[in-house]
Design an enzyme around this catalytic site. Structure first.
Site, PDB file in Angstrom:
ATOM      1  N   ASP A 100       0.711  -1.397  -0.148  1.00 14.84           N
ATOM      2  CA  ASP A 100      -0.032  -0.259   0.159  1.00 14.84           C
ATOM      3  C   ASP A 100       0.812   1.396   0.108  1.00 14.84           C
ATOM      4  O   ASP A 100       1.737   1.318  -1.044  1.00 14.84           O
ATOM      5  CB  ASP A 100      -0.801  -0.148   1.399  1.00 14.84           C
ATOM      6  CG  ASP A 100      -2.034   0.715   1.326  1.00 14.84           C
ATOM      7  OD1 ASP A 100      -3.056   0.713   0.559  1.00 14.84           O
ATOM      8  OD2 ASP A 100      -2.314   1.758   2.078  1.00 14.84           O
ATOM      9  N   HIS A 299      -6.076  -7.342  -1.103  1.00 15.56           N
ATOM     10  CA  HIS A 299      -5.338  -6.421  -0.555  1.00 15.56           C
ATOM     11  C   HIS A 299      -4.691  -6.567   0.592  1.00 15.56           C
ATOM     12  O   HIS A 299      -3.346  -6.113   0.988  1.00 15.56           O
ATOM     13  CB  HIS A 299      -5.890  -4.657  -0.359  1.00 15.56           C
ATOM     14  CG  HIS A 299      -5.070  -3.721  -0.527  1.00 15.56           C
ATOM     15  ND1 HIS A 299      -4.117  -3.678  -1.685  1.00 15.56           N
ATOM     16  CD2 HIS A 299      -4.796  -2.847   0.489  1.00 15.56           C
ATOM     17  CE1 HIS A 299      -3.429  -2.494  -1.258  1.00 15.56           C
ATOM     18  NE2 HIS A 299      -3.814  -1.987  -0.128  1.00 15.56           N
TER      19      HIS A 299
END
Length: 329
Positions: A100, A299
């Site tokens: 991220d 994710h």
């Protein structure tokens, strides 16, 4: 093998650091809304393999200082923290692992200070060249069609208040929505006008989940209940400034050894990384040594498939660092 905690004061901030193991340093960089704890499975795996696993709370998060100035959250500023951490442990180099915002951070670190980077292992967020326009211009165009958190987060105070009012609800919703158990891009079905982030995120099922225990969630949530989310949101508000500061690297390639791991249901790969992110990655990272897709993961792949990610990390580290007792001086 005990997990320890300490503070490093350098580069203008007091930074909290979690560490486990001994040997060659491996530094883990988290994203939003995370803390060092998002890596706790991998810290244990990497330490058991003979390395010194180090996971800071990046500035604005957890027990690390949260400066008020938006310019304090640029990649250039936080890279200063990472280099200060290297100096603190007496290491000229380390392997850096990022997800991220942490992924973008270690990619840029590899551009700005390749001499301090033995290699990078990046999860879910591939390297891409600097776009021709400031990011906020692209988000505003998309937000004319649908809700986009990147655009919504830009106005100071708005998302801060919404998320801080219901921190546990927000964290459960956003973690669930980013996983393989939901299709995050469904949040784009909502209009931007008059819509908050909690309006578009799905209800999260009760904990525990197959990849997150109640105790793990409580550890993450407790920090944000204490700090709020402004520090993390300021990373989004610094993205245009990142774009400006990266002008000298617009055409640069990442030359350090690199490995890329991603979940097959990752929303960044699907909706935020361009039409062919792997082709772009390969074109821009000439020493890309492996690309691995992990099935049934989104994710938060390092939580959803903790064992697989730990095994991959240790395999890649063995290629980068042949002597685990080596400490770069």
């Amino acid at each position: 093998m005990e997990l320890t905690h300490r503070f490093v004061t350098a580069n203008g901030v007091r930074m909290h650091v979690a560490e486990q193991g001994a040997g060659y340093p491996v530094i883990f960089c988290h994203g939003f809304p995370h803390t060092w704890f998002i890596w706790h499975h991998q810290l244990a795996a990497v330490a058991a393999a003979g390395y010194r696993a180090i996971a800071p709370d990046l500035r604005g998060y957890g027990q690390t200082d949260a400066p008020a100035d938006i310019d304090s959250y640029t990649n250039r500023a936080v890279i200063g923290d990472l280099l200060a951490l290297l100096d603190d442990i007496g290491a000229e180099q380390a392997v850096f692992v990022g997800l991220d915002f942490g992924a973008a951070l270690v990619w840029e670190l590899a551009l700005r200070a390749p001499e301090r980077v033995r290699g990078v292992i990046v999860l879910n967020n591939p390297f891409a060249p600097r776009p021709p326009r400031a990011p906020s211009q692209l988000w505003a165009k998309a937000a004319a069609r649908h809700f986009l958190h990147l655009h919504y987060f830009q106005q100071p105070g708005v998302a801060d208040a919404e998320l801080a009012a219901r921190p546990r609800d927000f964290l459960a919703r956003v973690y669930y929505s980013l996983s393989a158990d939901y299709h995050y891009l469904d949040t784009w079905q909502f209009p931007a006008e008059g819509t908050g982030y909690l309006d578009v995120l799905p209800e999260a099922p009760p904990l525990p989940w197959r990849w997150l225990t109640e105790a793990e969630f409580d550890t993450l949530a407790a920090e944000f209940e204490r700090t709020g989310f402004t520090g993390g949101l300021n990373w989004y508000r610094a993205l245009d400034r990142n774009w400006e500061l990266a002008a000298d690297y617009a055409d640069a390639s990442v030359t350090v050894p690199a490995y890329f791991v991603y979940g097959d249901h990752d929303p960044d790969m699907e909706g935020f990384s361009g039409r062919d992110p792997l082709a772009t990655l390969r074109a821009s990272v000439p020493d890309l040594r492996a690309v691995t897709e992990i099935a049934d993961a989104g994710h938060l792949v390092q939580l959803e498939r903790a064992g697989e990610v730990g095994a991959l990390l240790t395999a890649h580290l063995r290629e980068l660092v042949t002597d685990t007792s080596e400490v770069p001086a």
